[in-house]
Scaffold this motif. Sequence first.
Motif, short mmCIF file in Angstrom:
data_model
loop_
_atom_site.label_atom_id
_atom_site.label_comp_id
_atom_site.label_asym_id
_atom_site.label_seq_id
_atom_site.Cartn_x
_atom_site.Cartn_y
_atom_site.Cartn_z
N HIS A 103 0.85 -1.19 0.00
CA HIS A 103 0.00 0.00 0.00
C HIS A 103 0.88 1.24 0.00
CE1 HIS A 103 -2.58 -3.12 1.66
NE2 HIS A 103 -3.61 -2.40 1.25
N LEU A 104 0.49 2.23 -0.78
CA LEU A 104 1.25 3.48 -0.82
C LEU A 104 0.28 4.65 -0.78
CD1 LEU A 104 3.99 4.93 -1.14
CD2 LEU A 104 3.67 4.74 -3.62
N ILE B 99 4.76 11.10 -8.75
CA ILE B 99 3.86 10.01 -8.33
C ILE B 99 4.38 8.68 -8.84
CG2 ILE B 99 1.55 9.05 -8.62
CD1 ILE B 99 0.55 12.02 -8.70
N ALA C 256 5.48 5.12 -7.11
CA ALA C 256 4.59 3.97 -7.25
C ALA C 256 4.99 3.00 -8.35
CB ALA C 256 3.18 4.46 -7.54
N ARG D 225 9.29 0.74 -8.78
CA ARG D 225 9.82 0.09 -7.58
C ARG D 225 9.98 -1.39 -7.89
NH1 ARG D 225 6.27 2.27 -2.63
NH2 ARG D 225 6.27 0.06 -2.21
N PRO E 8 6.00 -3.13 -6.96
CA PRO E 8 5.03 -2.04 -7.00
C PRO E 8 3.90 -2.28 -6.00
CG PRO E 8 5.14 -3.19 -9.12
CD PRO E 8 6.10 -3.85 -8.20
N PRO E 9 3.30 -1.22 -5.51
CA PRO E 9 2.22 -1.40 -4.54
C PRO E 9 0.99 -2.03 -5.19
CG PRO E 9 2.35 0.89 -5.23
CD PRO E 9 3.53 0.17 -5.84
N LEU F 10 -2.40 2.07 -4.67
CA LEU F 10 -1.86 3.41 -4.60
C LEU F 10 -3.01 4.34 -4.25
CD1 LEU F 10 0.21 5.69 -5.03
CD2 LEU F 10 -0.43 5.64 -7.46
N LEU G 50 0.10 3.01 -14.23
CA LEU G 50 0.41 2.09 -13.12
C LEU G 50 0.75 0.70 -13.64
CD1 LEU G 50 -2.25 3.08 -10.45
CD2 LEU G 50 0.22 3.44 -10.36
N THR H 159 -1.71 -3.04 -9.92
CA THR H 159 -1.80 -1.94 -8.97
C THR H 159 -3.12 -1.22 -9.17
OG1 THR H 159 0.60 -1.63 -8.94
CG2 THR H 159 -0.73 0.20 -8.17
N LEU I 216 -5.70 1.96 -8.19
CA LEU I 216 -5.68 3.36 -7.77
C LEU I 216 -6.92 3.67 -6.96
CD1 LEU I 216 -4.37 6.17 -7.88
CD2 LEU I 216 -5.65 6.56 -10.02
#
Length: 120
Positions: free
Chosen positions: A15-16, A36, A40, A43, A46-47, A50, A75, A79, A81
């Motif tokens: 979670h981010l 952003i 997100a 990485r 990735p989360p 987001l 994204l 992931t 949003l």
Amino acid sequence: MSSSPLPASPRPPEHLLLPLPTEIDISNASGLLPLIMSGAGHRPDPPRILVLDLTATRFMDSQGVRLINEVRRALPPGTRLHLVARPGGVVGRLLELTGLRRDVPVYDNAAEAMGAGASI
């Protein structure tokens, strides 16, 4: 006015939470996307969720809506949003009027947005 998301408080890595500035318009929207996405999208892990926190955002025009759509498209797969906006606020009404609320879940507070989809 800060033109970049503020550092988020510690959360599970999947979670981010990114708080956004008080204004999102033509003067700063294009610069927010790389900030952003650096948090997100680029990485090693990735989360899964987001959350863009718009509760401090007092003004947002069509550039802010465009920014959210660009984030959604950019994204990594898997992931999701989520958005946080004050109920009855300018940003919440804009999300409703533009139809973006149909495509991206909008929550009243960050805790709800972070917890939603936790069992996915």
